[in-house]
Design an enzyme around this catalytic site. Structure first.
Site, PDB file in Angstrom:
ATOM      1  N   GLU A   1    -108.747   7.368  44.007  1.00 39.46           N
ATOM      2  CA  GLU A   1    -109.498   7.054  42.793  1.00 39.46           C
ATOM      3  C   GLU A   1    -109.783   5.574  42.859  1.00 39.46           C
ATOM      4  O   GLU A   1    -108.895   4.739  42.680  1.00 39.46           O
ATOM      5  CB  GLU A   1    -108.683   7.428  41.547  1.00 39.46           C
ATOM      6  CG  GLU A   1    -109.539   7.528  40.281  1.00 39.46           C
ATOM      7  CD  GLU A   1    -109.444   6.301  39.400  1.00 39.46           C
ATOM      8  OE1 GLU A   1    -110.269   5.380  39.606  1.00 39.46           O
ATOM      9  OE2 GLU A   1    -108.582   6.261  38.531  1.00 39.46           O
TER      10      GLU A   1
ATOM     11  N   LYS B   1     -94.916   3.460  45.157  1.00 44.29           N
ATOM     12  CA  LYS B   1     -95.015   2.004  45.300  1.00 44.29           C
ATOM     13  C   LYS B   1     -95.915   1.457  44.195  1.00 44.29           C
ATOM     14  O   LYS B   1     -97.110   1.715  44.186  1.00 44.29           O
ATOM     15  CB  LYS B   1     -95.584   1.599  46.653  1.00 44.29           C
ATOM     16  CG  LYS B   1     -95.528   0.081  46.850  1.00 44.29           C
ATOM     17  CD  LYS B   1     -96.660  -0.420  47.721  1.00 44.29           C
ATOM     18  CE  LYS B   1     -96.810  -1.928  47.616  1.00 44.29           C
ATOM     19  NZ  LYS B   1     -97.230  -2.415  46.289  1.00 44.29           N
TER      20      LYS B   1
ATOM     21  N   GLU C   1    -118.432  -4.438  41.595  1.00 44.27           N
ATOM     22  CA  GLU C   1    -117.379  -4.303  40.606  1.00 44.27           C
ATOM     23  C   GLU C   1    -116.658  -5.637  40.430  1.00 44.27           C
ATOM     24  O   GLU C   1    -116.195  -6.238  41.395  1.00 44.27           O
ATOM     25  CB  GLU C   1    -116.377  -3.225  41.020  1.00 44.27           C
ATOM     26  CG  GLU C   1    -115.315  -2.991  39.950  1.00 44.27           C
ATOM     27  CD  GLU C   1    -114.281  -1.955  40.354  1.00 44.27           C
ATOM     28  OE1 GLU C   1    -113.896  -1.152  39.490  1.00 44.27           O
ATOM     29  OE2 GLU C   1    -113.861  -1.956  41.530  1.00 44.27           O
TER      30      GLU C   1
ATOM     31  N   CYS D   1    -111.215   0.815  36.454  1.00 45.79           N
ATOM     32  CA  CYS D   1    -112.243   1.375  37.335  1.00 45.79           C
ATOM     33  C   CYS D   1    -113.302   2.130  36.543  1.00 45.79           C
ATOM     34  O   CYS D   1    -114.453   2.208  36.945  1.00 45.79           O
ATOM     35  CB  CYS D   1    -111.604   2.322  38.352  1.00 45.79           C
ATOM     36  SG  CYS D   1    -110.409   1.571  39.448  1.00 45.79           S
TER      37      CYS D   1
END
Length: 485
Positions: free
Chosen positions: A253, A178, A388, A288
């Site tokens: 992750e 997906k 973040e 990331c």
């Protein structure tokens, strides 16, 4: 739905067939740079996932029985096809994702290299014999899980779609992939190439919203192995949701607020290069692994910030399809608004803008371009330094000594990457040992290497990818004991 949209609906791949969503609904794909409509794609939901998982489960026995070298040959064939269509695929991602063409072209090359790498490991997925006595033999097998669910994010659409199916397929699993609802077009084009290389049902591509199609993959009891790349919040929800159904193997992750530390004896030119490269400004900081916290020794802080700010101001924000563009558009409106809110938050918290600090108008483009930004006078415990952002925002924080640098580096909930610039071998190895991160660069930043494991600690995830550890994670060990006579 307009006639233009109707003419550009891209179907899903399920069981070797091209399918619309069971609901008949579609989602729009829009160019984040221009705002133009690129087409539509199916809004898959639990019914479509049920079909895809069923097709993958039906294809699994034959695929598992296929010799490993033949499975690898299918993957090599796909790598070859991606290489042949690399420019086309890169152009799709430029239009769908908003990152510059040179970066999306590089992504295609990385995808090809990673697929070929995992194909080359096909015969390395092996067991071992264990000495247990002269009248018996004990050995291990490594067996595939069955149906694997892979959910990928928007920042590297093609690269992740192609490379993240490689290890599970080589290990003998079938896959339901997906892509992000924000960047599904290159995965659907990849699906066309997949049909030329793999038996029907071995790879299935389902598009749709994460809360609908993604959740259905996570919750499906026949999907015993899941892998996800994305935010911490979604990663936590996936762990909870998966555990409600059956026991599943899950790798994640997730996000990062990664430090790059510059010590007094560092090569300043190399360190400035490393700070620019490590922040991944060339795909708008949407990574990331971006080293978004710059820790600079107080003795060189001001000089370093001045040099770095000049570099950032020289970067060109422009149309992503142009070769001279350094930074493109933020991928979607919600992410753009998030980035802009952090620019305002930084000012409210008392930080000072040394470069960038706002959006920029690009002629002929939509209003979604943010300049590479450097904040100084940032408190280590501020939200700007702790959370973040996933945008082109770098915070500079001075430190006094090694202990202070490590304390700041480890003060966040994340632990994905870290970088250190120093000429002192002791500091280099001590930092690598003491920093809480899954990947550490010394006098370098942001580079990935074939076969080197990549992944995070703390809230940045669980599991490792990009090396043999990833391949092994898609096959469970089985122990067999044989007694003679």
């Amino acid at each position: 739905m307009s006639a233009v949209a109707e003419a550009t609906v891209r179907p899903m791949l399920i069981g070797g067939e091209w399918r619309s969503a069971a609901s008949g609904e579609t989602l729009e794909a829009r160019d984040p740079a221009s705002g133009g409509l690129l087409g539509r794609f199916p809004r898959g939901d639990v019914r479509d996932v049920e079909l895809a998982v069923g097709a993958a489960a039906a294809a699994f026995p034959a695929w598992r029985a296929t010799p490993a070298t033949e499975r690898a040959a299918c993957l090599v064939a796909l790598a070859d096809r991606v290489a042949e269509h690399a420019e086309e695929l890169a152009a799709i991602d430029v239009a769908d994702n908003g990152s510059p063409i040179k970066e999306m072209r590089n992504d295609a090359g990385i995808a090809v290299a990673q697929m070929r790498y995992f194909a080359g490991l096909a015969l390395q997925l092996r067991g071992e014999t264990i000495p247990t006595g002269h009248d018996r033999v004990n050995y291990t097998l490594r067996e595939p899980f069955g149906v694997v669910g892979r959910i990928i994010p928007f920042n590297h659409p093609l690269m992740f779609a192609a490379s993240k199916i490689a290890a599970p397929l080589v290990a003998g699993n079938t896959v339901v992939l997906k892509p992000s609802e924000h960047t599904s077009l290159s995965a659907l084009r990849l699906a066309e190439l997949i049909t030329e290389c793999f038996p029907a049902g071995v790879v299935n591509v389902v598009t749709g919203l994460g809360a609908e199609a993604g959740d259905a993959i996570v919750a499906h009891p026949a999907v015993r192995r899941l892998a996800f790349i994305g935010s911490v919040e979604i990663g936590l929800s996936i762990q909870r949701r998966a555990a409600e159904q059956v026991v599943k193997a899950v790798t994640l992750e997730l996000g990062g607020k990664n430090p790059i530390a510059v010590f007094p004896d560092a090569d300043l030119d190399a360190a400035v290069d490393g700070a620019v490269r490590g922040m991944n400004f060339t795909w708008q900081g949407q990574s990331c692994g971006s080293t978004s916290r710059l820790l600079v020794h107080e003795s060189l802080h001001d000089e370093f910030v001045e040099r770095l700010a000049a570099r950032l101001e020289a970067m060109r924000s422009g149309p992503p399809a142009e070769e001279s563009t350094d930074t493109g558009a933020i991928v979607h409106e919600r992410q753009f608004e998030k980035v802009m809110s952090y620019l305002e938050l930084g000012r409210q918290e008392g930080a000072r803008v040394a470069a960038g600090g706002g959006k920029v108008a690009v002629e002929g483009m939509a209003d979604r371009f943010v300049r590479p930004t450097l904040f100084v006078d940032v408190e280590p415990d501020s939200r700007l330094a702790q959370e973040e952002i996933f945008g082109p925002v770098l915070t500079a924080i001075p430190f006094r000594d090694y202990e202070g640098a490590i304390a700041i580096a480890n003060s966040v909930s994340y632990g994905l990457t870290a970088s250190v610039f120093t000429g002192d071998l002791g500091i280099a190895h001590s930092f690598a040992r003491d920093v809480e991160a899954g990947d550490v660069w010394v006098n370098d930043s942001s580079r990935h290497f074939l076969s080197a494991p990549y992944g995070g600690v703390k809230n940045s995830g669980v599991g490792r990818e990009e090396g043999i550890e990833e391949l092994q994670s898609y096959a469970e060990p089985k122990n067999v004991n044989v007694r003679f006579g």
